[in-house]
Design a protein around this motif. Structure first.
Motif, mmCIF file in Angstrom:
data_model
loop_
_atom_site.group_PDB
_atom_site.id
_atom_site.type_symbol
_atom_site.label_atom_id
_atom_site.label_comp_id
_atom_site.label_asym_id
_atom_site.label_seq_id
_atom_site.Cartn_x
_atom_site.Cartn_y
_atom_site.Cartn_z
ATOM 1 N N ASP A 233 42.865 30.612 -29.856
ATOM 2 C CA ASP A 233 42.805 29.352 -29.907
ATOM 3 C C ASP A 233 44.186 29.049 -29.002
ATOM 4 O O ASP A 233 44.757 27.638 -29.377
ATOM 5 C CB ASP A 233 43.054 28.805 -31.214
ATOM 6 C CG ASP A 233 42.646 27.519 -31.361
ATOM 7 O OD1 ASP A 233 41.706 26.856 -30.694
ATOM 8 O OD2 ASP A 233 43.239 26.487 -32.234
ATOM 9 N N LYS A 234 44.468 29.631 -27.762
ATOM 10 C CA LYS A 234 45.395 29.037 -26.882
ATOM 11 C C LYS A 234 44.561 28.759 -25.351
ATOM 12 O O LYS A 234 45.222 28.668 -24.516
ATOM 13 C CB LYS A 234 46.270 30.120 -26.560
ATOM 14 C CG LYS A 234 47.218 30.183 -27.881
ATOM 15 C CD LYS A 234 48.204 31.370 -27.448
ATOM 16 C CE LYS A 234 49.349 31.697 -28.329
ATOM 17 N NZ LYS A 234 50.451 30.388 -28.535
ATOM 18 N N MET A 235 43.339 28.397 -25.545
ATOM 19 C CA MET A 235 42.698 28.062 -24.303
ATOM 20 C C MET A 235 42.884 26.615 -23.922
ATOM 21 O O MET A 235 42.225 25.556 -24.409
ATOM 22 C CB MET A 235 41.151 28.432 -24.525
ATOM 23 C CG MET A 235 40.284 28.001 -23.223
ATOM 24 S SD MET A 235 40.676 29.026 -21.948
ATOM 25 C CE MET A 235 39.255 28.098 -20.801
ATOM 26 N N LYS A 236 43.633 26.342 -23.069
ATOM 27 C CA LYS A 236 44.009 24.879 -22.619
ATOM 28 C C LYS A 236 43.930 24.901 -21.140
ATOM 29 O O LYS A 236 44.574 25.865 -20.449
ATOM 30 C CB LYS A 236 45.467 24.576 -23.123
ATOM 31 C CG LYS A 236 45.867 24.620 -24.694
ATOM 32 C CD LYS A 236 44.994 23.696 -25.336
ATOM 33 C CE LYS A 236 45.323 23.928 -26.820
ATOM 34 N NZ LYS A 236 44.541 22.936 -27.566
ATOM 35 N N SER A 237 43.379 23.720 -20.602
ATOM 36 C CA SER A 237 43.375 23.763 -19.353
ATOM 37 C C SER A 237 44.556 23.314 -18.507
ATOM 38 O O SER A 237 45.801 22.703 -19.218
ATOM 39 C CB SER A 237 42.208 22.550 -18.738
ATOM 40 O OG SER A 237 41.045 22.874 -19.203
ATOM 41 N N VAL A 238 44.659 23.480 -17.294
ATOM 42 C CA VAL A 238 45.927 22.927 -16.267
ATOM 43 C C VAL A 238 46.333 21.549 -16.780
ATOM 44 O O VAL A 238 45.570 20.560 -16.700
ATOM 45 C CB VAL A 238 45.809 23.030 -14.766
ATOM 46 C CG1 VAL A 238 46.925 22.632 -14.127
ATOM 47 C CG2 VAL A 238 45.467 24.566 -14.584
ATOM 48 N N GLY A 239 47.653 21.381 -17.228
ATOM 49 C CA GLY A 239 48.112 19.973 -17.175
ATOM 50 C C GLY A 239 47.982 19.735 -18.709
ATOM 51 O O GLY A 239 48.804 18.441 -19.279
ATOM 52 N N GLU A 240 47.453 20.446 -19.683
ATOM 53 C CA GLU A 240 47.040 20.170 -21.212
ATOM 54 C C GLU A 240 48.364 20.711 -21.705
ATOM 55 O O GLU A 240 49.001 21.803 -21.267
ATOM 56 C CB GLU A 240 45.843 20.467 -21.768
ATOM 57 C CG GLU A 240 44.576 20.053 -21.435
ATOM 58 C CD GLU A 240 43.194 20.537 -21.975
ATOM 59 O OE1 GLU A 240 42.354 19.822 -22.084
ATOM 60 O OE2 GLU A 240 43.418 21.577 -22.731
ATOM 61 N N GLU A 241 48.778 20.133 -22.897
ATOM 62 C CA GLU A 241 49.910 20.751 -23.736
ATOM 63 C C GLU A 241 49.723 22.281 -24.296
ATOM 64 O O GLU A 241 48.509 22.218 -24.628
ATOM 65 C CB GLU A 241 50.592 19.700 -24.857
ATOM 66 C CG GLU A 241 51.630 20.153 -25.414
ATOM 67 C CD GLU A 241 52.079 19.273 -26.793
ATOM 68 O OE1 GLU A 241 53.065 19.725 -27.376
ATOM 69 O OE2 GLU A 241 51.533 18.271 -26.663
ATOM 70 N N GLY A 242 50.477 23.217 -23.963
ATOM 71 C CA GLY A 242 50.287 24.400 -24.404
ATOM 72 C C GLY A 242 49.562 25.394 -23.738
ATOM 73 O O GLY A 242 49.100 26.411 -23.728
ATOM 74 N N HIS A 243 49.253 24.849 -22.303
ATOM 75 C CA HIS A 243 48.494 25.656 -21.055
ATOM 76 C C HIS A 243 49.168 26.680 -20.870
ATOM 77 O O HIS A 243 50.566 26.477 -20.713
ATOM 78 C CB HIS A 243 48.321 24.821 -19.958
ATOM 79 C CG HIS A 243 47.853 25.616 -18.913
ATOM 80 N ND1 HIS A 243 46.325 26.341 -18.813
ATOM 81 C CD2 HIS A 243 48.320 25.889 -17.531
ATOM 82 C CE1 HIS A 243 46.492 26.757 -17.601
ATOM 83 N NE2 HIS A 243 47.414 26.596 -16.967
ATOM 84 N N VAL A 244 48.674 27.982 -21.026
ATOM 85 C CA VAL A 244 49.270 29.215 -20.539
ATOM 86 C C VAL A 244 49.141 29.137 -18.944
ATOM 87 O O VAL A 244 47.868 29.288 -18.450
ATOM 88 C CB VAL A 244 48.659 30.609 -21.206
ATOM 89 C CG1 VAL A 244 49.193 31.870 -20.659
ATOM 90 C CG2 VAL A 244 48.808 30.284 -22.848
ATOM 91 N N VAL A 245 50.039 29.336 -18.184
ATOM 92 C CA VAL A 245 50.076 29.478 -16.721
ATOM 93 C C VAL A 245 49.189 30.806 -16.406
ATOM 94 O O VAL A 245 49.775 31.805 -16.944
ATOM 95 C CB VAL A 245 51.247 29.142 -15.958
ATOM 96 C CG1 VAL A 245 51.228 29.539 -14.502
ATOM 97 C CG2 VAL A 245 51.830 28.058 -16.506
#
Length: 319
Positions: A233-245
């Protein structure tokens, strides 16, 4: 080596090859390929196209990842008295005897894509500027992370530790991240294998749930990263809070799609066509007794989630 010098050398080689086309009659090039996967096929196709353009006969042998097989295949090319050998090695140590046999027979040897820095037989190398490529991917990651406070944990999915490309990409990447005084790099070997990349990513996030970024030495492993981040549950898009680079190197369709969709921040795309063309140009020059640069490297192009779709035509793996 500076980019301008590299590209200048390649242009000079291309001009030399063009000026010596009249010598192309009855020239046979031996092409020794380590194994066929997507990016290797891209370079191989470029070699074949350029050889055909110059009127050369091409004898291709594929080792399917077996170094002993490749050693025997190169010996066969020497026996067939080819005019030059282009080789992407499975393992330098295993095939060195065959390469020395080519040298003794007066056959020029051009290593492509995978450098053979310790070989006594190779006359020239052309391939990606892997240090520069790793540096570009690392620099973009630094730009995204430098505003964070506290310790920053970064996962590095290493390539093969016996492959100069993997070694150099790691070096460039680590050089870039030295700009972050508070970074901890967790390096996990994958041997270019996506299943190992998946397991390594799972293990890394279990041990370090607060990993802020992941570097993939080959972007074909980015789907493995995506799978793990989705599962935890760490799947975040670029620009979203919590995004993994996420950054990587290669230019495959996996890397392109992940970046286009905003899961990955950016990838370095290798120029496979120019690599293949230059390999044949180097062989042309050597056959004609001309001097060439020993090392010819071609930097890749870095694209982000903001500009990768508009540059699709320049990305070898994009479909």
């Amino acid at each position: 080596m500076k980019m301008s010098k590299v590209l200048g050398s390649i242009v000079a080689i291309a001009m030399l090859a063009s000026s010596t086309l009249s010598f192309a009659k009855d020239i046979t090039i031996g092409l020794s390929v380590d194994q066929l996967f997507e990016s290797r096929v891209g370079v191989t196709d470029a070699i074949k196209a350029e050889a055909a353009k110059q009127g050369y006969k091409l004898i291709e042998v594929v080792a399917d990842g077996d170094a002993q097989t490749q050693n025997s295949q190169i010996q066969s090319l020497v026996t067939q008295e080819v005019d030059a050998i282009l080789v992407c090695a499975v393992d330098q140590n295993t095939i060195e005897r065959a390469l020395i046999g080519a040298k003794r027979a007066g056959i020029p040897v051009v290593a492509y894509d995978r450098a053979l820095p310790d070989s006594r037989a190779v006359d020239a190398f052309v391939g990606p500027d892997s240090i520069s490529d790793g540096l570009a991917a690392g620099q973009h990651m630094v730009d995204q992370l430098k505003g964070l406070s506290g310790d920053i944990v970064v996962l590095e999915l290493l390539g093969a530790l016996n492959d100069q490309n993997g070694i150099d990409r790691s070096k460039g990447f680590n050089d870039a991240l030295k700009q972050l005084p508070n970074v901890e790099i967790v390096a996990m070997p994958t041997d270019w294998d996506s299943a190992r990349a998946l397991a390594a990513t799972q293990n890394a996030f279990q041990a370090n749930p607060d990993i802020k970024a992941v570097f993939a030495a080959t972007d074909t492993q980015i789907p493995s990263i995506e799978t793990v981040l989705t599962d935890i549950d760490k799947m975040k898009s670029v620009g979203e809070e919590g995004h993994v680079v996420v950054t990587g190197v290669n230019g495959s369709n996996d890397g392109y799609e992940a970046t286009r969709k905003g899961f990955a921040d950016g990838i370095v795309v290798m120029d496979l066509a120019l690599t293949g063309q230059t390999a044949v140009h180097l062989a042309t020059a050597l056959i004609n007794g001309e001097k060439v640069e020993m090392t010819n490297v071609i930097p890749g192009s870095f694209y982000t989630s903001e500009n990768i779709e508009s540059n699709k035509a320049t990305i070898w793996g994009a479909k």
